[in-house]
Scaffold this motif. Structure first.
Motif, short mmCIF file in Angstrom:
data_model
loop_
_atom_site.label_atom_id
_atom_site.label_comp_id
_atom_site.label_asym_id
_atom_site.label_seq_id
_atom_site.Cartn_x
_atom_site.Cartn_y
_atom_site.Cartn_z
N SER A 7 0.83 -1.21 0.00
CA SER A 7 0.00 0.00 0.00
C SER A 7 0.86 1.26 0.00
N ILE A 8 1.99 1.20 0.68
CA ILE A 8 2.89 2.36 0.71
C ILE A 8 3.43 2.65 -0.69
N LEU A 9 3.83 1.61 -1.39
CA LEU A 9 4.39 1.81 -2.73
C LEU A 9 3.33 2.28 -3.72
N LYS A 10 2.10 1.85 -3.53
CA LYS A 10 1.03 2.29 -4.44
C LYS A 10 0.70 3.77 -4.27
N GLU A 11 1.07 4.35 -3.12
CA GLU A 11 0.76 5.75 -2.84
C GLU A 11 1.95 6.68 -3.06
N LEU A 12 3.01 6.19 -3.68
CA LEU A 12 4.18 7.05 -3.93
C LEU A 12 3.81 8.14 -4.92
N PRO A 13 4.31 9.35 -4.73
CA PRO A 13 3.97 10.46 -5.65
C PRO A 13 4.59 10.25 -7.03
N ALA A 14 3.93 10.79 -8.02
CA ALA A 14 4.38 10.65 -9.41
C ALA A 14 5.45 11.70 -9.71
N PRO A 15 6.47 11.34 -10.49
CA PRO A 15 7.50 12.33 -10.86
C PRO A 15 6.94 13.38 -11.80
N LEU A 16 7.44 14.61 -11.65
CA LEU A 16 6.99 15.71 -12.48
C LEU A 16 7.71 15.72 -13.82
N LEU A 17 6.97 15.97 -14.89
CA LEU A 17 7.55 16.12 -16.21
C LEU A 17 8.00 17.56 -16.41
N ASP A 18 8.76 17.80 -17.48
CA ASP A 18 9.27 19.14 -17.74
C ASP A 18 8.15 20.15 -17.93
N GLU A 19 7.06 19.74 -18.63
CA GLU A 19 5.95 20.66 -18.84
C GLU A 19 5.29 21.03 -17.52
N GLN A 20 5.15 20.05 -16.63
CA GLN A 20 4.54 20.32 -15.34
C GLN A 20 5.43 21.22 -14.49
N ARG A 21 6.74 21.07 -14.63
CA ARG A 21 7.66 21.95 -13.89
C ARG A 21 7.50 23.39 -14.34
N ASN A 22 7.31 23.59 -15.64
CA ASN A 22 7.14 24.95 -16.15
C ASN A 22 5.86 25.58 -15.60
N GLU A 23 4.78 24.78 -15.50
CA GLU A 23 3.54 25.31 -14.94
C GLU A 23 3.72 25.71 -13.48
N LEU A 24 4.42 24.88 -12.71
CA LEU A 24 4.65 25.22 -11.32
C LEU A 24 5.55 26.44 -11.20
N GLY A 25 6.48 26.57 -12.12
CA GLY A 25 7.34 27.75 -12.10
C GLY A 25 6.56 29.02 -12.34
N GLU A 26 5.55 28.97 -13.25
CA GLU A 26 4.71 30.14 -13.50
C GLU A 26 3.86 30.47 -12.27
N THR A 80 11.53 24.82 -12.28
CA THR A 80 11.78 24.94 -13.70
C THR A 80 13.22 24.58 -14.05
N THR A 81 14.09 24.54 -13.06
CA THR A 81 15.48 24.20 -13.34
C THR A 81 15.64 22.70 -13.33
N SER A 82 16.07 22.15 -14.43
CA SER A 82 16.24 20.71 -14.53
C SER A 82 17.57 20.31 -13.92
N THR A 83 17.54 19.43 -12.94
CA THR A 83 18.74 18.97 -12.28
C THR A 83 18.91 17.48 -12.52
N LYS A 84 20.15 17.06 -12.74
CA LYS A 84 20.42 15.65 -12.95
C LYS A 84 20.38 14.88 -11.65
N PHE A 85 20.52 15.57 -10.52
CA PHE A 85 20.53 14.92 -9.22
C PHE A 85 19.29 15.36 -8.45
N GLY A 86 18.42 14.42 -8.17
CA GLY A 86 17.18 14.73 -7.48
C GLY A 86 16.07 15.09 -8.44
N HIS A 87 14.86 14.77 -8.07
CA HIS A 87 13.69 15.02 -8.91
C HIS A 87 12.59 15.65 -8.08
N TYR A 88 11.60 16.19 -8.79
CA TYR A 88 10.41 16.76 -8.16
C TYR A 88 9.23 15.82 -8.39
N TYR A 89 8.31 15.84 -7.43
CA TYR A 89 7.19 14.89 -7.48
C TYR A 89 5.88 15.62 -7.21
#
Length: 420
Positions: free
Chosen positions: A105-124, A155-164
């Protein structure tokens, strides 16, 4: 003679010492990791870039991160899931242990990774919020206005670490690319007879044997190099020390087995030190009545971070904390290959839960401006101009509760001051 001369030349102008860069380069090729520029230790992301910044770049491989749960366990559970979600995205192996919620159940509730388009929306959205707060920032003291936020821009894409995105769950297709192991205490109690190891209770003994077996059989043991491509094992243990783990440290000041939890952490750190693994543990520290036990637990951990939620407290309705949902307390940061720890310069940290993101930011404890006529000046600048002693200036910033009394002692009868 020529060979001797050549050897002498090498002795004078060069050295036969060769730096061991091969082993370090092999470690650096592990997916989802990077070497630290401070101490050379291999780091992995916690799943929250702002927390990585607070911890000096990330979580070191072979170390233990202890999260002191908030009162209702809401936000600590988010950090727990961020850590596991980052492992899924990076292709790391997972080991999830719990006595309350099933690991599936814990694994089924893990947050989804953000795509580049979604990062841009959050940046706005973040830019719009900043523009709304621009007028308020004019009254903020210079000391706080120039402080950078711990959270990097989405909005800044980093190779280390991701947004969810916490509003969505991770796709089941991502789990097919990794290997994960589970430990659910109620099931383990039915499968095996009573186990007691190193004078600790049965639940801790079973968990310790399971972790040791995974590290050894799956090739994460550093003393036995992996034959396949190197990978990282992320270990997550939820609500350790609670009653569900058959431990009474949360309900008694004098528990029956007072050393059971500390012995488990001592052996666990030994396993982590010699393996390519990292562990996160959440513990209900606010329920532990014996503070001596909590001190020993802290000393047996590498990194300790506490979460203080505003839910149900006076701060929830205090206008000073209206933009935040709680405070972040960095209790301990390890000293790795150095005499000092890599700690952030910012001490005042708070967290907020937005619609899609959980962020950690710098927190301004008090914003004060002094008005002379029609002009308003930050209190720090006014104290400098008037020549007030440095000790008094520092006390104004450090002590929020006595700040007003300090201003009254200055007898500012002809000068208006405002507290924002």
């Amino acid at each position: 003679m020529a060979a001797a001369a050549g050897g002498a030349a090498r002795g004078r102008g060069a050295t036969s010492f060769q730096r061991k860069a091969a082993a370090g380069s092999r470690l650096a090729t592990v997916a989802g990791t990077r070497p630290s520029v401070r101490h050379g230790q291999l780091l992995l992301s916690s799943g929250l870039p702002s927390l990585d910044c607070v911890l000096g770049g990330g979580i070191a491989v072979g170390t233990l991160l202890l999260i002191e749960e908030d009162k209702y366990g809401l936000y600590s559970n988010l950090l727990f899931k961020y850590f596991l979600a980052e492992g899924v995205v990076c292709g790391h192996d997972l080991f999830v242990a719990s006595a309350k919620e099933h690991p599936d159940s814990i694994l089924k509730e893990l947050p989804a990774p953000l795509l580049d388009e979604q990062r841009n929306e959050l940046g706005e959205e973040a830019t719009a919020v900043k523009s709304e707060d621009f007028q308020d920032s004019m009254k903020i003291a210079w000391r706080y206005q120039n402080l950078p936020k711990m959270e990097a821009s989405p909005t800044t894409s980093t190779k280390f670490g991701h947004y969810y995105d916490i509003s969505k769950t991770m796709s089941s297709e991502l789990f097919q690319l990794i290997k994960w192991h589970s430990f659910y205490l109620p099931e383990e109690l039915c499968l095996q007879p009573t186990v007691k190891t190193c004078n600790m209770n049965s639940a801790y003994g079973r968990l310790l044997l399971s972790i040791q077996r995974i590290i050894s059989q799956e090739g994460f043991d550093g003393s036995d190099p992996q034959k396949k491509q190197k990978n990282i094992l992320r270990i997550g243990i939820q609500s350790l020390g609670s009653l569900l783990w058959d431990d009474d440290i949360c309900c008694s000041d004098t528990p029956e087995d007072i050393h059971s939890l500390t012995k488990f952490l001592y052996v666990l750190r030994g396993l982590l030190r010699k393996s390519l693994s990292a562990c996160i543990i959440t513990i209900p520290a606010h329920l532990i009545e014996n503070k001596a036990i909590m001190e020993r637990v802290t000393n047996l951990s590498d990194t300790v971070v506490g979460l203080e939620s505003f839910i149900g407290s006076e701060r929830e309705t205090n206008p000073l904390y209206k933009d935040y949902h709680g405070l972040v307390h960095v209790r301990q940061i390890p000293q790795l290959n150095s005499l000092i720890c890599d700690v952030s310069d910012t001490k005042d940290l708070a967290f907020r839960l937005k619609r899609k993101l959980f962020t950690i930011e710098c927190f301004a404890t008090l914003n004060i401006s002094v008005g002379v006529g029609r002009k308003h000046y930050p209190i720090s600048a006014w104290l400098s101009v008037t020549g007030v002693h440095t000790t008094l200036k520092n006390s104004v910033w450090v002590c929020t509760q006595v700040c007003l009394s300090c201003l009254l002692k200055l007898k500012l009868r002809k000068i208006n001051y405002t507290i924002d």
